[in-house]
Design a protein around this motif. Structure first.
Motif, PDB file in Angstrom:
ATOM      1  N   ASP A 255      13.799 -39.455 -43.674  1.00  0.00           N
ATOM      2  CA  ASP A 255      13.411 -39.545 -45.084  1.00  0.00           C
ATOM      3  C   ASP A 255      13.782 -38.279 -45.849  1.00  0.00           C
ATOM      4  O   ASP A 255      13.968 -38.317 -47.074  1.00  0.00           O
ATOM      5  CB  ASP A 255      11.915 -39.796 -45.220  1.00  0.00           C
TER       6      ASP A 255
ATOM      7  N   SER B 253      18.502 -38.264 -44.486  1.00  0.00           N
ATOM      8  CA  SER B 253      19.496 -39.315 -44.228  1.00  0.00           C
ATOM      9  C   SER B 253      19.250 -40.592 -45.013  1.00  0.00           C
ATOM     10  O   SER B 253      19.431 -41.701 -44.489  1.00  0.00           O
ATOM     11  CB  SER B 253      19.535 -39.627 -42.722  1.00  0.00           C
ATOM     12  N   ASN B 254      18.889 -40.490 -46.279  1.00  0.00           N
ATOM     13  CA  ASN B 254      18.717 -41.693 -47.094  1.00  0.00           C
ATOM     14  C   ASN B 254      20.052 -42.270 -47.557  1.00  0.00           C
ATOM     15  O   ASN B 254      20.157 -43.476 -47.799  1.00  0.00           O
ATOM     16  CB  ASN B 254      17.850 -41.383 -48.314  1.00  0.00           C
ATOM     17  N   HIS B 255      21.052 -41.432 -47.705  1.00  0.00           N
ATOM     18  CA  HIS B 255      22.376 -41.885 -48.127  1.00  0.00           C
ATOM     19  C   HIS B 255      23.413 -41.488 -47.081  1.00  0.00           C
ATOM     20  O   HIS B 255      23.943 -42.329 -46.383  1.00  0.00           O
ATOM     21  CB  HIS B 255      22.732 -41.306 -49.495  1.00  0.00           C
TER      22      HIS B 255
ATOM     23  N   ASN C 151      27.804 -41.996 -45.833  1.00  0.00           N
ATOM     24  CA  ASN C 151      27.164 -43.236 -45.380  1.00  0.00           C
ATOM     25  C   ASN C 151      28.148 -44.341 -45.023  1.00  0.00           C
ATOM     26  O   ASN C 151      27.802 -45.254 -44.264  1.00  0.00           O
ATOM     27  CB  ASN C 151      26.155 -43.740 -46.429  1.00  0.00           C
TER      28      ASN C 151
ATOM     29  N   GLU D  74      18.761 -35.555 -50.524  1.00  0.00           N
ATOM     30  CA  GLU D  74      18.582 -36.852 -49.862  1.00  0.00           C
ATOM     31  C   GLU D  74      17.276 -37.556 -50.247  1.00  0.00           C
ATOM     32  O   GLU D  74      17.274 -38.783 -50.422  1.00  0.00           O
ATOM     33  CB  GLU D  74      18.683 -36.688 -48.349  1.00  0.00           C
ATOM     34  N   PRO D  75      16.138 -36.857 -50.409  1.00  0.00           N
ATOM     35  CA  PRO D  75      14.927 -37.564 -50.832  1.00  0.00           C
ATOM     36  C   PRO D  75      15.033 -38.183 -52.222  1.00  0.00           C
ATOM     37  O   PRO D  75      14.252 -39.091 -52.557  1.00  0.00           O
ATOM     38  CB  PRO D  75      13.850 -36.466 -50.795  1.00  0.00           C
TER      39      PRO D  75
ATOM     40  N   ASP E 284      15.787 -41.947 -51.825  1.00  0.00           N
ATOM     41  CA  ASP E 284      14.857 -42.770 -51.050  1.00  0.00           C
ATOM     42  C   ASP E 284      14.354 -43.905 -51.940  1.00  0.00           C
ATOM     43  O   ASP E 284      13.545 -43.696 -52.836  1.00  0.00           O
ATOM     44  CB  ASP E 284      13.696 -41.908 -50.559  1.00  0.00           C
ATOM     45  N   GLN E 285      14.843 -45.107 -51.691  1.00  0.00           N
ATOM     46  CA  GLN E 285      14.509 -46.229 -52.557  1.00  0.00           C
ATOM     47  C   GLN E 285      13.066 -46.693 -52.405  1.00  0.00           C
ATOM     48  O   GLN E 285      12.595 -47.526 -53.189  1.00  0.00           O
ATOM     49  CB  GLN E 285      15.478 -47.394 -52.298  1.00  0.00           C
ATOM     50  N   GLU E 286      12.350 -46.157 -51.422  1.00  0.00           N
ATOM     51  CA  GLU E 286      10.938 -46.484 -51.266  1.00  0.00           C
ATOM     52  C   GLU E 286      10.046 -45.517 -52.042  1.00  0.00           C
ATOM     53  O   GLU E 286       8.829 -45.701 -52.096  1.00  0.00           O
ATOM     54  CB  GLU E 286      10.549 -46.445 -49.783  1.00  0.00           C
TER      55      GLU E 286
END
Length: 225
Positions: A72, A75-77, A99, A148-149, A152-154
């Motif tokens: 999280d 490595s989100n992308h 990615n 990267e955060p 984060d689509q969440e």
């Protein structure tokens, strides 16, 4: 938690201990503080060295021991490679991959004797030229956790196109990357934003209410993750 990036980032660009401390602060700022077990083990990193037949830079080991199990944050992308996937390509130790496999980030093998060596990036091409990325590996790993955060689509994130001139309520942060890398970070007490390629932006806020407010303020065609 409050986060003062304009105050704390300059020290982290020259002192990797300060960089790791700031990474921990960023995780807490996003309400996901670091916990025991968030890092890889010395045994896993030793196994990677044995497999590769080379010494991992101290900065890479320390980062994996701290956040190697926190996708999280890393490595989100693009993907920060785990120890078992580190590999050598084009005279570089590859530690991160785009990615879709379109680009690679690595440390020159000739610089592996340095604890905190420089980094480079290159495209997936038959005869790519490497481009200097950051002056220090610790700066690159901090940059990963800064950016990267935001993808984060969440979380409370969005993306779109922005004119940097419209970021009047944001503070431009010190440049992390080498000259020629068109990536810039901007901060507020309640949000963080990155601009790449002159206009593409990704933003994360501390809450849904803050995100909605910022999306209304900025003249951007948001993607609404």
């Amino acid at each position: 938690m409050t986060l003062d990036l304009p105050r704390d980032l300059p020290a982290a660009l020259t002192d990797r201990t300060a960089a790791w401390r700031l990474i921990a602060d960023l995780a807490a700022f996003w309400n996901a503080p670091l916990q025991p077990g968030d890092g890889r083990t010395d045994a896993e990193l030793d196994a990677a060295e044995t497999r590769l037949g080379l010494r991992l830079p101290a900065a890479l080991r320390e980062a994996h021991l701290l956040i190697g199990n926190r996708p999280d944050l890393t490595s989100n992308h693009d993907t920060l490679l785990p120890p078992e996937e580190l590999h050598v390509e084009r005279d570089h130790l590859v530690y991160r991959v785009e990615n879709q496999g379109c680009a690679y980030w690595g440390v020159p093998l000739a610089a592996l004797d340095q604890d905190d060596p420089p980094t480079a990036v290159w495209p997936d091409a038959a005869d790519p030229e490497t481009t200097p990325w950051t002056a220090r590996l610790s700066v690159e790993l901090l940059a990963v956790v800064l950016t990267e955060p935001l993808l984060d689509q969440e979380a409370y994130t969005d993306a779109g196109e922005v004119d940097p001139a419209d970021l009047t309520d944001w503070t431009a942060l010190p440049q992390l990357y080498e000259p020629g890398v068109d990536t810039h970070l901007f901060a507020r007490p309640d949000a963080l934003l990155v601009v790449q390629g002159g206009s593409w932006t990704a933003m994360r806020a501390v809450s849904g209410e803050v995100l909605d407010e910022l999306c209304e303020q900025l003249p951007v065609s948001w993607l609404n993750y």
